[in-house]
Design a protein around this motif. Structure first.
Motif, PDB file in Angstrom:
ATOM      1  N   TRP A 102       0.842  -1.203   0.000  1.00 31.89           N
ATOM      2  CA  TRP A 102       0.000   0.000   0.000  1.00 31.89           C
ATOM      3  C   TRP A 102       0.875   1.250   0.000  1.00 31.89           C
ATOM      4  O   TRP A 102       0.613   2.218  -0.731  1.00 31.89           O
ATOM      5  CB  TRP A 102      -0.918  -0.006   1.239  1.00 31.89           C
ATOM      6  CG  TRP A 102      -1.892   1.131   1.243  1.00 31.89           C
ATOM      7  CD1 TRP A 102      -3.162   1.132   0.755  1.00 31.89           C
ATOM      8  CD2 TRP A 102      -1.663   2.465   1.750  1.00 31.89           C
ATOM      9  NE1 TRP A 102      -3.734   2.374   0.915  1.00 31.89           N
ATOM     10  CE2 TRP A 102      -2.839   3.208   1.521  1.00 31.89           C
ATOM     11  CE3 TRP A 102      -0.586   3.098   2.362  1.00 31.89           C
ATOM     12  CZ2 TRP A 102      -2.965   4.546   1.896  1.00 31.89           C
ATOM     13  CZ3 TRP A 102      -0.704   4.433   2.721  1.00 31.89           C
ATOM     14  CH2 TRP A 102      -1.874   5.139   2.494  1.00 31.89           C
ATOM     15  N   GLN A 105       2.418   1.877  -3.348  1.00 32.11           N
ATOM     16  CA  GLN A 105       1.455   2.297  -4.370  1.00 32.11           C
ATOM     17  C   GLN A 105       0.833   3.665  -4.080  1.00 32.11           C
ATOM     18  O   GLN A 105       0.519   4.412  -4.999  1.00 32.11           O
ATOM     19  CB  GLN A 105       0.350   1.256  -4.452  1.00 32.11           C
ATOM     20  CG  GLN A 105      -0.358   1.357  -5.774  1.00 32.11           C
ATOM     21  CD  GLN A 105      -1.337   0.214  -5.969  1.00 32.11           C
ATOM     22  OE1 GLN A 105      -1.241  -0.821  -5.294  1.00 32.11           O
ATOM     23  NE2 GLN A 105      -2.267   0.396  -6.868  1.00 32.11           N
ATOM     24  N   ASN A 106       0.670   3.995  -2.821  1.00 28.94           N
ATOM     25  CA  ASN A 106      -0.149   5.179  -2.501  1.00 28.94           C
ATOM     26  C   ASN A 106       0.597   6.390  -1.954  1.00 28.94           C
ATOM     27  O   ASN A 106       0.074   7.503  -2.016  1.00 28.94           O
ATOM     28  CB  ASN A 106      -1.228   4.797  -1.483  1.00 28.94           C
ATOM     29  CG  ASN A 106      -2.236   3.849  -2.082  1.00 28.94           C
ATOM     30  OD1 ASN A 106      -3.088   4.254  -2.854  1.00 28.94           O
ATOM     31  ND2 ASN A 106      -2.097   2.577  -1.754  1.00 28.94           N
ATOM     32  N   LYS A 108       2.838   9.279  -2.095  1.00 24.91           N
ATOM     33  CA  LYS A 108       3.418  10.063  -3.194  1.00 24.91           C
ATOM     34  C   LYS A 108       3.672  11.473  -2.684  1.00 24.91           C
ATOM     35  O   LYS A 108       3.144  11.828  -1.627  1.00 24.91           O
ATOM     36  CB  LYS A 108       2.411  10.193  -4.346  1.00 24.91           C
ATOM     37  CG  LYS A 108       1.766   8.914  -4.803  1.00 24.91           C
ATOM     38  CD  LYS A 108       1.831   8.817  -6.305  1.00 24.91           C
ATOM     39  CE  LYS A 108       1.699   7.431  -6.880  1.00 24.91           C
ATOM     40  NZ  LYS A 108       1.166   6.354  -6.164  1.00 24.91           N
ATOM     41  N   THR A 111       1.281  13.343  -0.120  1.00 28.79           N
ATOM     42  CA  THR A 111       0.574  12.504   0.855  1.00 28.79           C
ATOM     43  C   THR A 111       0.968  12.944   2.269  1.00 28.79           C
ATOM     44  O   THR A 111       2.149  13.092   2.575  1.00 28.79           O
ATOM     45  CB  THR A 111       0.970  11.010   0.676  1.00 28.79           C
ATOM     46  OG1 THR A 111       0.752  10.644  -0.666  1.00 28.79           O
ATOM     47  CG2 THR A 111       0.186  10.116   1.620  1.00 28.79           C
TER      48      THR A 111
END
Ligand code: FES
Length: 443
Positions: A102, A105-106, A108, A111
């Motif tokens: 996770w 992928q998430n 960035k 964030t």
């Protein structure tokens, strides 16, 4: 000469090296060899992160969505505390894991994650007159070791560092380019690689084979007398402990960080984190106190309390004057005064109502109803109506606008200016909140 009895208040309030809860924004991602990804963060409040090389942060990842409980994981800091304005974690992707895929992928640039740290007793000493180290790393265990190497390299001094780094394949050594560069320009630091028990590919110039006493002797014949820091999987560290004893390293010179999810390690992490939470709460209270003192000492010319105006001139708030609150009165558990609690609550329906919009906010201390649109942040219309709310950053970072809601719901998009337990206690930041319903506010 000044007194040295107590540290200066500012220094105490900053709490260097003490764990704090804070929000951090990812500013960069850097792929590394060996399936690792480095995530570079900066604190949302703009403060540097004080930590010791080798420590970790605990991060809440919303892997199941923003409205579900986040999943906490601890990651070692791989950057150097000598560059504290940003900090790095390096995460190895474990395809079967819940969190690391996770994260890859998430997370960035942009964030924002909630963090607690720094935490951990596995770190370089604050002062070491010997400064002779043997740093042992296997696989992703290189992350805290990398922080140590970067730190030592960035500081002057007479350190003598040997790094022995075990990896599974020739292309799987994270940070190898930087390590090679550091070793080439800093004669204090030597780096050895070993390929474990895999076959050596053609052209491989490093060592091969698992950790042995002979290998330790080869890279650091003077291991006895060095401070040894080792990080990697449990089996590797058990072997290392045994072999270090064989080559004469005293137990008291060995420091280890287990990168495994075994029960004992998890219990130790839990104990460290529980202590870190306690300390973080104390520090947060000190910071909140000194921030309050600071903002209260600022002149009104800074616009902290903007009087309200409409077409007819300055707005006059009606209802309960602020002076009716006796500052000497004993406090109730929620911070209000007992006398105030006993006083009959004012009736908001008798307050003057200003503004336009579909929702009504009743400010009980000021005695005014402000109508607002559900899309606008609460602070602006409230201040324009004459409600005295201190505000500085206006972005949910500094916490100076914090108020208590007596009823109603808000959507708050803060940047670390408020803590989870304050939200649980009904507080919110009007600078970064919109109203979801009619509200009654203690301001
Ligand atoms: S003004 Fe800074 S948090 Fe609201």
């Amino acid at each position: 000469m000044g007194s040295t009895e107590a540290p200066a208040r500012a220094a105490r309030a900053l709490g260097p090296w003490h764990p704090q809860e804070f929000m951090a924004e990812c500013v960069e991602t850097v792929p590394e060899a060996g399936g690792l990804m480095t995530f570079v963060f900066r604190r949302c409040d703009g403060a540097p992160l004080a930590f010791r090389a080798g420590q970790y942060v605990n991060i809440a990842f919303p892997v199941n969505g923003e409205d579900q409980d986040p999943v906490d994981r601890s990651y070692s800091l791989s950057s150097s505390p000598t560059e504290p304005w940003t900090f790095n974690i390096s995460v190895k992707r474990d395809a079967t894991g819940l969190v690391s895929p996770w994260v890859h992928q998430n997370v960035k640039p942009g964030t924002v994650l909630e963090m607690l740290g720094p935490v951990g007793a596995f770190h370089l000493p604050d002062a070491d007159r010997r400064a002779r180290y043997l740093l042992l790393a296997a696989g992703a265990g290189i992350t805290p070791i990398m922080s140590m190497v970067r730190t030592i390299h960035s500081l002057p001094g007479h350190a003598d560092v040997v790094v022995l780094y075990h990896g599974a394949e020739a292309g799987g050594f994270a940070f190898h380019q930087e390590l090679a560069y550091i070793a080439s320009v800093d004669s204090r630091i030597k780096v050895f690689y070993s390929l474990g028990d895999r076959n050596k590919p053609e052209g491989w110039e490093g060592l091969s084979g698992r950790l042995t006493a002979a290998m330790l002797d080869e890279v650091a014949p003077d291991a006895n007398g060095r401070q040894v820091y080792a990080c990697g999987p449990e089996g590797y560290l058990n072997t290392a402990t045994e072999l270090l004893g064989k080559v004469g390293v005293d137990d008291t010179s060995i420091y280890m960080e287990f990168f495994s999810g075994d029960r004992q390690t998890l219990l130790e992490y839990q104990a460290e984190l529980a202590l870190a939470v306690d300390i973080a709460e104390e520090i947060a209270e000190e910071i909140a106190d000194s921030a309050e003192d600071y903002y209260e000492s600022q002149p009104t010319a800074f616009g902290l309390y903007e009087p309200g105006y409409d077409a007819e001139g300055p707005l006059q708030a009606t209802g309960l004057p602020l002076e009716t609150v006796d500052p000497e009165a004993p406090e109730t558990s929620d911070g209000g005064s007992a006398a105030e609690a006993e006083a009959e609550a004012p009736d908001a329906s008798s307050f003057e109502t200003v503004g336009t919009g579909s929702l009504t906010l009743s400010f009980m201390r000021t005695g005014i109803n402000v109508r607002i649109d559900p899309t606008e942040h609460i602070l602006g219309p409230a201040q324009r109506a004459g409600v005295r709310i201190g505000a500085n950053c206006k972005e949910g970072m500094c916490g100076s606008c914090k108020v208590v809601k007596l009823s109603g719901e808000v959507d708050m998009n803060h940047q670390g200016g408020i803590r989870a337990r304050e939200i649980d206690a009904g507080k919110f930041l009007p600078c970064c909140s919109t109203a979801r319903t009619d509200m009654v506010i203690d301001a």
